[in-house]
Design a protein around this motif. Structure first.
Motif, short mmCIF file in Angstrom:
data_model
loop_
_atom_site.label_atom_id
_atom_site.label_comp_id
_atom_site.label_asym_id
_atom_site.label_seq_id
_atom_site.Cartn_x
_atom_site.Cartn_y
_atom_site.Cartn_z
N MET A 151 0.84 -1.20 0.00
CA MET A 151 0.00 0.00 0.00
C MET A 151 0.88 1.25 0.00
N GLY A 193 2.30 4.74 0.74
CA GLY A 193 2.17 5.61 1.90
C GLY A 193 1.34 6.85 1.56
N TRP A 249 11.54 19.44 -6.52
CA TRP A 249 11.94 18.62 -5.36
C TRP A 249 13.41 18.83 -5.03
N GLY A 299 11.74 3.73 -0.37
CA GLY A 299 11.08 4.82 -1.08
C GLY A 299 12.08 5.77 -1.71
N ASP A 322 10.97 1.16 -4.44
CA ASP A 322 9.86 2.11 -4.60
C ASP A 322 8.67 1.38 -5.21
N ASP A 365 6.50 -3.06 -2.95
CA ASP A 365 5.67 -2.43 -1.90
C ASP A 365 6.18 -2.95 -0.56
N TYR A 388 13.83 8.50 4.05
CA TYR A 388 13.84 9.95 3.83
C TYR A 388 12.47 10.41 3.35
N ASN A 389 11.88 11.33 4.08
CA ASN A 389 10.61 11.96 3.70
C ASN A 389 9.47 10.94 3.60
#
Ligand SMILES: C[S@@+](CC[C@H](N)C(=O)[O-])C[C@H]1O[C@@H](n2cnc3c(N)ncnc32)[C@H](O)[C@@H]1O
Length: 191
Positions: free
Chosen positions: A1, A3, A14, A41, A63, A90, A109-110
């Motif tokens: 799923m 995020g 970015w 990610g 990712d 995932d 990260y993030n």
């Protein structure tokens, strides 16, 4: 799923928020990483490719977005970086697929605004070798930021520290990213 609120804006936009090399000096340490590493990610590979140059082993970059994985693979090929293994996966549904206690470093990260942050941190803990390091960055919520998830789901450094401890991580410390990523805070922890 996937995020929640983890989609990416346009890449050039970015990239404006990070002095990546200076951030990696802090997050990976000046000597870099001796061994293998994992990034949860990887997005556009903003940190992936510069990090891979500082890692002696391989960097597995996960990712959920096929286009982002393809882009990281393309960039690694174009830049002749052979130790990046970008993988469509995932990690919420399927975990990282990495052997337990096998890594020298993990990067989140993030991303810690996702639904089950402690589960992700437990997975990071599981794959790290004893004494190995996790680095975390996230958008600050104590100042206005031009981007980042909704404040309602944006964790503070204190919240992240609690989650990291709940996942079994130790020696949790804040690092100063003010000069390189002024909209972010950073944390390091060890298994
Ligand atoms: C906000 S972006 C951050 C990208 C990168 N870490 C950075 O800081 O530049 C979060 C990334 O996590 C990915 N992601 C979200 N949920 C995921 C999941 N369940 N499994 C794998 N990747 C996921 C998104 O596709 C996105 O590329």
């Amino acid at each position: 799923m996937k995020g929640r609120e983890s989609g990416m804006p346009e890449e050039a936009y970015w990239n404006r928020f990070f002095d990546v090399e200076a951030a990696l000096d802090v997050l990976l340490g000046p000597p870099g990483v001796s061994g293998h590493a994992l990034e949860f990610g990887c997005g556009y590979g903003t940190f992936t490719l510069p990090a891979a140059r500082r890692i002696s082993g391989s960097l597995r970059a996960l990712d959920i977005e096929p286009a982002l994985v393809a882009e990281v693979k393309r960039k690694a090929g174009a830049e002749g970086i052979n130790n990046v293994h970008a993988e469509l996966r995932d990690f919420v549904a399927d975990g990282s697929g990495v052997k337990s206690a096998s890594l020298a470093h993990a990067m989140i990260y993030n991303l810690l605004h996702l639904d089950h942050p402690v589960a992700l941190l437990r997975e990071a803990h599981r794959v790290l070798s004893p004494g190995a390091t996790l680095s975390v960055i996230h958008w600050r919520s104590d100042i206005p930021t031009p981007r980042g998830p909704s404040l309602a789901i944006r964790p503070t450094p204190e919240q992240c520290r609690e989650w990291m401890a709940a996942a079994g991580l130790q020696a949790i410390e804040s690092v100063d990213l003010q000069m390189c990523c002024p909209f972010h805070f950073g944390l390091l922890a060890r298994r």
